[in-house]
Design a protein around this motif. Structure first.
Motif, PDB file in Angstrom:
ATOM      1  N   THR A   1      -9.467   4.942  19.938  1.00  0.00           N
ATOM      2  CA  THR A   1      -8.335   4.987  20.858  1.00  0.00           C
ATOM      3  C   THR A   1      -8.471   3.854  21.871  1.00  0.00           C
ATOM      4  O   THR A   1      -9.523   3.217  21.983  1.00  0.00           O
ATOM      5  CB  THR A   1      -8.284   6.333  21.581  1.00  0.00           C
ATOM      6  N   LYS A   2      -7.407   3.601  22.606  1.00  0.00           N
ATOM      7  CA  LYS A   2      -7.418   2.498  23.566  1.00  0.00           C
ATOM      8  C   LYS A   2      -8.517   2.670  24.605  1.00  0.00           C
ATOM      9  O   LYS A   2      -9.132   1.704  25.049  1.00  0.00           O
ATOM     10  CB  LYS A   2      -6.047   2.406  24.253  1.00  0.00           C
ATOM     11  N   GLN A   3      -8.790   3.918  24.982  1.00  0.00           N
ATOM     12  CA  GLN A   3      -9.817   4.192  25.972  1.00  0.00           C
ATOM     13  C   GLN A   3     -11.208   3.790  25.479  1.00  0.00           C
ATOM     14  O   GLN A   3     -12.075   3.400  26.259  1.00  0.00           O
ATOM     15  CB  GLN A   3      -9.800   5.681  26.342  1.00  0.00           C
ATOM     16  N   TYR A   4     -11.426   3.877  24.160  1.00  0.00           N
ATOM     17  CA  TYR A   4     -12.739   3.578  23.583  1.00  0.00           C
ATOM     18  C   TYR A   4     -12.725   2.294  22.754  1.00  0.00           C
ATOM     19  O   TYR A   4     -13.599   2.095  21.917  1.00  0.00           O
ATOM     20  CB  TYR A   4     -13.206   4.738  22.702  1.00  0.00           C
ATOM     21  N   SER A   5     -11.739   1.444  22.975  1.00  0.00           N
ATOM     22  CA  SER A   5     -11.651   0.204  22.215  1.00  0.00           C
ATOM     23  C   SER A   5     -12.454  -0.930  22.838  1.00  0.00           C
ATOM     24  O   SER A   5     -12.569  -2.002  22.242  1.00  0.00           O
ATOM     25  CB  SER A   5     -10.183  -0.221  22.075  1.00  0.00           C
ATOM     26  N   SER A   6     -13.002  -0.698  24.027  1.00  0.00           N
ATOM     27  CA  SER A   6     -13.870  -1.704  24.625  1.00  0.00           C
ATOM     28  C   SER A   6     -15.185  -1.758  23.857  1.00  0.00           C
ATOM     29  O   SER A   6     -15.540  -0.804  23.146  1.00  0.00           O
ATOM     30  CB  SER A   6     -14.134  -1.368  26.091  1.00  0.00           C
ATOM     31  N   PRO A   7     -15.935  -2.850  23.959  1.00  0.00           N
ATOM     32  CA  PRO A   7     -17.212  -2.927  23.247  1.00  0.00           C
ATOM     33  C   PRO A   7     -18.157  -1.771  23.569  1.00  0.00           C
ATOM     34  O   PRO A   7     -18.803  -1.230  22.673  1.00  0.00           O
ATOM     35  CB  PRO A   7     -17.788  -4.277  23.713  1.00  0.00           C
ATOM     36  N   GLU A   8     -18.219  -1.371  24.838  1.00  0.00           N
ATOM     37  CA  GLU A   8     -19.118  -0.280  25.215  1.00  0.00           C
ATOM     38  C   GLU A   8     -18.655   1.043  24.617  1.00  0.00           C
ATOM     39  O   GLU A   8     -19.453   1.822  24.075  1.00  0.00           O
ATOM     40  CB  GLU A   8     -19.197  -0.169  26.747  1.00  0.00           C
ATOM     41  N   GLY A   9     -17.346   1.326  24.725  1.00  0.00           N
ATOM     42  CA  GLY A   9     -16.815   2.572  24.183  1.00  0.00           C
ATOM     43  C   GLY A   9     -16.939   2.647  22.673  1.00  0.00           C
ATOM     44  O   GLY A   9     -17.256   3.711  22.102  1.00  0.00           O
ATOM     45  N   ALA A  10     -16.699   1.507  21.984  1.00  0.00           N
ATOM     46  CA  ALA A  10     -16.804   1.492  20.527  1.00  0.00           C
ATOM     47  C   ALA A  10     -18.244   1.712  20.078  1.00  0.00           C
ATOM     48  O   ALA A  10     -18.494   2.392  19.069  1.00  0.00           O
ATOM     49  CB  ALA A  10     -16.274   0.163  19.992  1.00  0.00           C
ATOM     50  N   ARG A  11     -19.205   1.164  20.801  1.00  0.00           N
ATOM     51  CA  ARG A  11     -20.608   1.386  20.447  1.00  0.00           C
ATOM     52  C   ARG A  11     -20.997   2.859  20.620  1.00  0.00           C
ATOM     53  O   ARG A  11     -21.739   3.421  19.813  1.00  0.00           O
ATOM     54  CB  ARG A  11     -21.508   0.501  21.321  1.00  0.00           C
ATOM     55  N   GLU A  12     -20.502   3.454  21.699  1.00  0.00           N
ATOM     56  CA  GLU A  12     -20.772   4.882  21.920  1.00  0.00           C
ATOM     57  C   GLU A  12     -20.209   5.730  20.786  1.00  0.00           C
ATOM     58  O   GLU A  12     -20.864   6.664  20.294  1.00  0.00           O
ATOM     59  CB  GLU A  12     -20.164   5.306  23.257  1.00  0.00           C
ATOM     60  N   LEU A  13     -18.997   5.393  20.343  1.00  0.00           N
ATOM     61  CA  LEU A  13     -18.396   6.128  19.232  1.00  0.00           C
ATOM     62  C   LEU A  13     -19.163   5.884  17.935  1.00  0.00           C
ATOM     63  O   LEU A  13     -19.340   6.809  17.126  1.00  0.00           O
ATOM     64  CB  LEU A  13     -16.930   5.706  19.083  1.00  0.00           C
ATOM     65  N   LEU A  14     -19.618   4.667  17.715  1.00  0.00           N
ATOM     66  CA  LEU A  14     -20.368   4.348  16.497  1.00  0.00           C
ATOM     67  C   LEU A  14     -21.635   5.191  16.398  1.00  0.00           C
ATOM     68  O   LEU A  14     -21.985   5.693  15.317  1.00  0.00           O
ATOM     69  CB  LEU A  14     -20.722   2.856  16.482  1.00  0.00           C
ATOM     70  N   GLU A  15     -22.335   5.364  17.509  1.00  0.00           N
ATOM     71  CA  GLU A  15     -23.557   6.175  17.491  1.00  0.00           C
ATOM     72  C   GLU A  15     -23.259   7.616  17.085  1.00  0.00           C
ATOM     73  O   GLU A  15     -24.036   8.241  16.354  1.00  0.00           O
ATOM     74  CB  GLU A  15     -24.216   6.134  18.874  1.00  0.00           C
ATOM     75  N   LYS A  16     -22.134   8.150  17.530  1.00  0.00           N
ATOM     76  CA  LYS A  16     -21.769   9.516  17.155  1.00  0.00           C
ATOM     77  C   LYS A  16     -21.413   9.608  15.675  1.00  0.00           C
ATOM     78  O   LYS A  16     -21.812  10.551  14.982  1.00  0.00           O
ATOM     79  CB  LYS A  16     -20.588   9.997  18.015  1.00  0.00           C
ATOM     80  N   LEU A  17     -20.673   8.623  15.187  1.00  0.00           N
ATOM     81  CA  LEU A  17     -20.223   8.672  13.799  1.00  0.00           C
ATOM     82  C   LEU A  17     -21.379   8.509  12.824  1.00  0.00           C
ATOM     83  O   LEU A  17     -21.351   9.061  11.714  1.00  0.00           O
ATOM     84  CB  LEU A  17     -19.172   7.579  13.564  1.00  0.00           C
ATOM     85  N   GLN A  18     -22.381   7.751  13.209  1.00  0.00           N
ATOM     86  CA  GLN A  18     -23.507   7.532  12.304  1.00  0.00           C
ATOM     87  C   GLN A  18     -24.364   8.784  12.127  1.00  0.00           C
ATOM     88  O   GLN A  18     -25.212   8.828  11.230  1.00  0.00           O
ATOM     89  CB  GLN A  18     -24.383   6.378  12.812  1.00  0.00           C
TER      90      GLN A  18
END
Length: 305
Positions: free
Chosen positions: A129-146
């Motif tokens: 989402t736009k809120q998590y599209s920043s590099p920091e937010g995307a990395r946080e989401l990646l850790e959860k998805l992995q």
């Protein structure tokens, strides 16, 4: 009568400018160019927001699935990922589809048909989402998805985006600082121009004071002159910026296409145009006021006796 006197002095100040058209136009041109630079920087940052919006979508996460995952497991992991509040869109690309796409894009074509098995894994493309599209937010989401058991590993390539964002932020700060300096220069140019006008009319001011004219009455035409300088300088700046925008439009659109973004240049809106004129007129008044307050009050006829 108060408003009529103001109107008369405003029109009279235009007459003073008309008596020296060359020097007045040169001063206004200098003001216009000085105002055009911060205005052009504002438009550059304004149009840059469109690129930033498209850069956000570049923070796409690629998840590579483990081998041996069946169809039911695939549906389950897609459903779980789709329920994340940080996820905007989920796209599944099967191994066979990935191989066909690779054949088309790579140009190897029939050569890949001789492979014993498909070497490409199934992948899941996740758009935050736009809120998590920043590099920091995307990395946080990646850790959860992995952490999903069906996922072998994930990939997020946003290093270039971080560098580009840092460069743009630096340019924004530099543009703001340069804009403030140029606006200050406009006020100083007008102040110096009004100072010279006051000194050239020193004898006239002394005569006016001898016949009882107040300082407010004497300074008013100079203040209107400063406003006219600023107002016409703002109009010149608007014309210059419009010409610059027309000149560089093709190059900027081409650059945006190279970055994989769509860009439609936008000029000054009507409200921004009014702000430009008000700001330039205000700077003209401010510069004239500072000069008038110092020099008009210093001129006294008794000092010459």
């Amino acid at each position: 009568m108060y408003f009529i006197r103001h109107l008369q002095q405003a029109l009279a100040s235009i007459g003073e400018l008309w008596r020296m058209p060359i020097s007045s136009l040169l001063t206004m041109a200098v003001l216009g160019v000085s105002l055009a630079l911060p205005t052009a920087l504002h438009l550059l940052m304004k149009n840059g927001q469109q690129l930033r919006g498209s850069w956000d979508s570049a923070a796409e996460i690629t998840l590579f699935m483990k081998e041996g995952i069946n169809e039911n497991q695939t549906k389950n992991v897609l459903r779980r990922i789709g329920l994340y509040e940080q996820v905007s869109k989920v796209t599944y690309i099967g191994a066979e589809d990935a191989l066909e796409e690779f054949k088309t894009l790579s140009g190897f074509g029939d050569a890949l048909s001789y492979l014993d098995k498909n070497p490409l894994p199934s992948v899941i493309l996740v758009v935050p989402t736009k809120q998590y599209s920043s590099p920091e937010g995307a990395r946080e989401l990646l850790e959860k998805l992995q952490q999903q058991p069906e996922i072998a590993f994930g990939k997020l390539d946003v290093t270039w985006l971080e560098k580009l964002t840092a460069i743009v932020n630096l340019l924004d700060d530099a543009a703001l600082a340069l804009g403030v300096l140029l606006l200050l220069a406009v006020a100083l140019v007008i102040a110096n121009t009004i100072r010279l006008s006051i000194l050239n009319r020193r004898e006239e001011i002394e005569v006016l004071k001898l016949v009882g004219a107040t300082n407010d009455f004497i300074r008013r035409p100079f203040l209107y002159t400063g406003i006219w300088y600023g107002l016409i300088g703002g109009l010149i700046a608007w014309v210059c910026v419009s010409l610059i925008l027309w000149w560089v439009e093709g190059a900027l659109v081409g650059l945006a296409n190279q970055l994989g973004s769509e860009l439609t240049l936008s000029g000054l809106s009507f409200s921004e145009f009014l702000i430009l004129i008000a700001l330039s007129s205000g700077l003209g008044w401010l510069g004239a006021y500072g000069s008038v307050m110092r020099h008009v009050y210093e001129i006294e006829p008794e000092n010459q006796l």
